[in-house]
Design a protein around this motif. Structure first.
Motif, PDB file in Angstrom:
ATOM      1  N   GLN A   1      19.248  48.264 -48.776  1.00 45.00           N
ATOM      2  CA  GLN A   1      17.858  47.829 -48.908  1.00 45.00           C
ATOM      3  C   GLN A   1      17.675  46.955 -50.140  1.00 45.00           C
ATOM      4  N   MET A   2      18.381  47.276 -51.213  1.00 41.53           N
ATOM      5  CA  MET A   2      18.282  46.451 -52.418  1.00 41.53           C
ATOM      6  C   MET A   2      18.820  45.047 -52.158  1.00 41.53           C
ATOM      7  N   ILE A   3      19.922  44.956 -51.407  1.00 35.82           N
ATOM      8  CA  ILE A   3      20.469  43.636 -51.080  1.00 35.82           C
ATOM      9  C   ILE A   3      19.470  42.850 -50.238  1.00 35.82           C
ATOM     10  N   THR A   4      18.886  43.525 -49.249  1.00 35.03           N
ATOM     11  CA  THR A   4      17.895  42.864 -48.391  1.00 35.03           C
ATOM     12  C   THR A   4      16.702  42.386 -49.205  1.00 35.03           C
ATOM     13  N   THR A   5      16.246  43.228 -50.117  1.00 37.29           N
ATOM     14  CA  THR A   5      15.101  42.866 -50.956  1.00 37.29           C
ATOM     15  C   THR A   5      15.419  41.643 -51.809  1.00 37.29           C
ATOM     16  N   LEU A   6      16.597  41.618 -52.395  1.00 41.21           N
ATOM     17  CA  LEU A   6      16.983  40.480 -53.231  1.00 41.21           C
ATOM     18  C   LEU A   6      17.077  39.200 -52.402  1.00 41.21           C
ATOM     19  N   GLU A   7      17.579  39.318 -51.175  1.00 38.33           N
ATOM     20  CA  GLU A   7      17.620  38.150 -50.282  1.00 38.33           C
ATOM     21  C   GLU A   7      16.206  37.676 -49.958  1.00 38.33           C
ATOM     22  N   GLU A   8      15.324  38.598 -49.647  1.00 42.22           N
ATOM     23  CA  GLU A   8      13.947  38.237 -49.298  1.00 42.22           C
ATOM     24  C   GLU A   8      13.233  37.572 -50.465  1.00 42.22           C
ATOM     25  N   GLU A   9      13.665  37.917 -51.667  1.00 39.39           N
ATOM     26  CA  GLU A   9      13.024  37.338 -52.848  1.00 39.39           C
ATOM     27  C   GLU A   9      13.715  36.063 -53.316  1.00 39.39           C
ATOM     28  N   GLY A  10      14.662  35.561 -52.497  1.00 42.34           N
ATOM     29  CA  GLY A  10      15.189  34.231 -52.745  1.00 42.34           C
ATOM     30  C   GLY A  10      16.633  34.120 -53.186  1.00 42.34           C
ATOM     31  N   MET A  11      17.307  35.226 -53.402  1.00 43.36           N
ATOM     32  CA  MET A  11      18.704  35.123 -53.816  1.00 43.36           C
ATOM     33  C   MET A  11      19.587  34.814 -52.609  1.00 43.36           C
ATOM     34  N   GLU A  12      20.607  33.981 -52.822  1.00 45.85           N
ATOM     35  CA  GLU A  12      21.625  33.748 -51.802  1.00 45.85           C
ATOM     36  C   GLU A  12      22.739  34.758 -52.024  1.00 45.85           C
ATOM     37  N   VAL A  13      23.026  35.553 -50.990  1.00 52.81           N
ATOM     38  CA  VAL A  13      23.989  36.638 -51.109  1.00 52.81           C
ATOM     39  C   VAL A  13      25.239  36.318 -50.293  1.00 52.81           C
ATOM     40  N   ASN A  14      26.414  36.482 -50.909  1.00 59.74           N
ATOM     41  CA  ASN A  14      27.664  36.346 -50.161  1.00 59.74           C
ATOM     42  C   ASN A  14      28.511  37.597 -50.330  1.00 59.74           C
ATOM     43  N   ARG A  15      29.109  38.019 -49.219  1.00 55.37           N
ATOM     44  CA  ARG A  15      29.969  39.197 -49.206  1.00 55.37           C
ATOM     45  C   ARG A  15      31.440  38.840 -49.026  1.00 55.37           C
ATOM     46  N   ASP A  16      31.747  37.562 -48.817  1.00 51.84           N
ATOM     47  CA  ASP A  16      33.121  37.141 -48.500  1.00 51.84           C
ATOM     48  C   ASP A  16      33.940  36.915 -49.767  1.00 51.84           C
ATOM     49  N   VAL A  17      33.990  37.921 -50.637  1.00 52.57           N
ATOM     50  CA  VAL A  17      34.775  37.841 -51.864  1.00 52.57           C
ATOM     51  C   VAL A  17      36.219  38.205 -51.538  1.00 52.57           C
ATOM     52  N   ASP A  18      37.161  37.394 -52.000  1.00 50.56           N
ATOM     53  CA  ASP A  18      38.583  37.627 -51.748  1.00 50.56           C
ATOM     54  C   ASP A  18      39.088  38.705 -52.700  1.00 50.56           C
ATOM     55  N   THR A  19      38.880  39.958 -52.317  1.00 51.01           N
ATOM     56  CA  THR A  19      39.227  41.079 -53.183  1.00 51.01           C
ATOM     57  C   THR A  19      40.709  41.094 -53.527  1.00 51.01           C
ATOM     58  N   ALA A  20      41.558  40.795 -52.550  1.00 52.30           N
ATOM     59  CA  ALA A  20      43.007  40.812 -52.797  1.00 52.30           C
ATOM     60  C   ALA A  20      43.394  39.804 -53.875  1.00 52.30           C
ATOM     61  N   ALA A  21      42.779  38.627 -53.840  1.00 52.57           N
ATOM     62  CA  ALA A  21      43.090  37.605 -54.845  1.00 52.57           C
ATOM     63  C   ALA A  21      42.663  38.070 -56.233  1.00 52.57           C
ATOM     64  N   PHE A  22      41.501  38.709 -56.311  1.00 53.09           N
ATOM     65  CA  PHE A  22      41.042  39.222 -57.599  1.00 53.09           C
ATOM     66  C   PHE A  22      41.955  40.337 -58.105  1.00 53.09           C
ATOM     67  N   GLN A  23      42.346  41.245 -57.214  1.00 54.29           N
ATOM     68  CA  GLN A  23      43.216  42.347 -57.630  1.00 54.29           C
ATOM     69  C   GLN A  23      44.536  41.828 -58.188  1.00 54.29           C
ATOM     70  N   GLN A  24      45.086  40.837 -57.542  1.00 54.66           N
ATOM     71  CA  GLN A  24      46.338  40.271 -58.028  1.00 54.66           C
ATOM     72  C   GLN A  24      46.149  39.580 -59.373  1.00 54.66           C
ATOM     73  N   ALA A  25      45.038  38.872 -59.518  1.00 53.51           N
ATOM     74  CA  ALA A  25      44.803  38.095 -60.736  1.00 53.51           C
ATOM     75  C   ALA A  25      44.568  38.979 -61.959  1.00 53.51           C
ATOM     76  N   ILE A  26      44.026  40.186 -61.751  1.00 50.62           N
ATOM     77  CA  ILE A  26      43.661  41.009 -62.904  1.00 50.62           C
ATOM     78  C   ILE A  26      44.707  42.068 -63.250  1.00 50.62           C
ATOM     79  N   GLU A  27      45.884  42.019 -62.656  1.00 54.40           N
ATOM     80  CA  GLU A  27      46.935  42.982 -62.987  1.00 54.40           C
ATOM     81  C   GLU A  27      47.211  43.064 -64.499  1.00 54.40           C
ATOM     82  N   PRO A  28      47.191  41.933 -65.225  1.00 56.40           N
ATOM     83  CA  PRO A  28      47.430  42.033 -66.675  1.00 56.40           C
ATOM     84  C   PRO A  28      46.396  42.900 -67.407  1.00 56.40           C
ATOM     85  N   VAL A  29      45.186  43.027 -66.858  1.00 58.00           N
ATOM     86  CA  VAL A  29      44.164  43.865 -67.489  1.00 58.00           C
ATOM     87  C   VAL A  29      44.606  45.326 -67.438  1.00 58.00           C
ATOM     88  N   TRP A  30      45.137  45.734 -66.299  1.00 52.91           N
ATOM     89  CA  TRP A  30      45.668  47.089 -66.169  1.00 52.91           C
ATOM     90  C   TRP A  30      46.833  47.298 -67.140  1.00 52.91           C
TER      91      TRP A  30
END
Length: 339
Positions: free
Chosen positions: A286-315
């Motif tokens: 509902q919070m996501i829907t509300t933010l969209e209705e109030e004008g935010m552009e929302v994307n869910r297609d984040v490449d999680t695998a690419a981020f996980q690989q990129a942040i290995e040095p943080v671990w």
């Protein structure tokens, strides 16, 4: 160079907290006739952290037949997170609620809970926080003058900005990203080419509005309750880190209660946490829907695998500094990724 402010600085902030309490303690003597517990937290009254505080107050006062009262100070009335934690350690404040990251200066291994992509869902986080890993963190608190009560949740952190959707690590390059005092998240955004900037959350709306920073990352509840959608155009559902809260009480104050009162406080904290977690889960979409209705552009297609690989040095950096014992303990009970 980014200046990191980890944990709390007892003494520097007590004056501010004490001054705020001078006003608070002007309440009528009839209120203070009972044992009154002062509960401070950082968020607006519209946030679920305040709902938790109200539930805690209701249960404590009902179960104790009014022998215990709870006075709530929301919205950072008694100081910022560090000041409220210092106040709880010294006894100026009885109870406070703050992000687990704000305790990692005192309990460094607790930073393992906020490592990027440690958890895939909230249930995995609950298994760790309510199990042996969370108990290990709680066991460190009495030496700091604190009694750990519960691990409520802030939720999974998402990214917002004014430049465009964030889908892959390269989309972060050059963004002036407001971050909290988590060393792991600072390292993550710096590694991915963003320019991390530490700012108190109370100053963030203005900083986004004026362009001091052009991006931030917080759980959805904070985005909504602080109205960041008014000054941010894009929301990317990245779930890049899980943010737990930690509810603590001054240890001496807790010890001064009767055994029955201690049980009332602990049960109320557990019940309020369970309710707050459930409400956060139920309200996410509902919070996501509300933010969209109030004008935010929302994307869910984040490449999680690419981020996980990129942040290995943080671990790797975390393990170099703190060892891998807590990471392995979390993975053992949560069933999450193995390093």
């Amino acid at each position: 160079m980014t200046r990191f402010l980890f944990g709390t600085t007892l003494g520097m902030s007590l004056g501010t907290t004490a001054a705020a309490l001078m006003v608070a303690m002007s309440v009528s003597s009839s209120v203070w006739a009972a044992t009154t517990l002062r509960f401070a937290h950082p968020t607006p009254q519209s946030d679920l952290q305040h709902v938790l505080a109200e539930k805690f107050k209701e249960e404590v006062e009902k179960a104790s037949d009014g022998d215990l009262r709870v006075q709530i100070f929301p919205n950072g009335q008694l100081g910022n997170d560090a000041q409220m934690i210092d106040g709880a350690r010294s006894g100026i404040i009885d109870i406070t609620l703050s992000g687990l990251t704000n305790f990692t200066g005192m309990v460094p291994e607790a930073g393992a809970f906020e490592l990027p992509f440690m958890f895939t869902d909230s249930n995995a986080a609950y298994q760790a926080l309510d199990g042996a890993p969370g108990e290990a963190v709680m066991s460190k608190l009495p030496a700091l003058g604190l009694k750990g009560l519960a691990f409520p949740e802030n939720g999974f952190r998402e990214m917002t900005n004014n430049r465009g959707p964030i889908r892959e690590p390269a989309d972060l390059k050059g963004l002036r990203m407001r971050v909290n005092n988590s060393i792991t998240l600072n390292n993550m955004f710096e590694l991915l080419g963003a320019n991390p900037q530490q700012l108190p959350v109370a100053e963030l709306y203005t900083a986004l509005e004026t362009g001091v920073v052009d991006a931030q990352e917080h759980p959805l509840g904070i985005v909504v309750s602080f109205n960041f959608n008014e000054v941010q155009d894009y929301l990317s559902i990245s779930n890049h880190a899980y943010s737990a809260l930690l509810m603590v009480m001054n240890q001496k104050r807790f010890d001064s209660l009767t055994p029955e009162q201690q049980q009332i406080v602990e049960k109320a904290a557990a019940d309020a946490t369970a309710m707050q977690r459930r409400m956060n889960t139920e309200q996410t979409e509902q919070m996501i829907t509300t933010l969209e209705e109030e004008g935010m552009e929302v994307n869910r297609d984040v490449d999680t695998a690419a981020f996980q690989q990129a942040i290995e040095p943080v671990w790797e950096t975390f393990v170099d500094l703190n060892g891998d014992e807590m990471i392995k303990a979390i993975q053992a009970v949560s069933g999450e990724r193995q390093s």
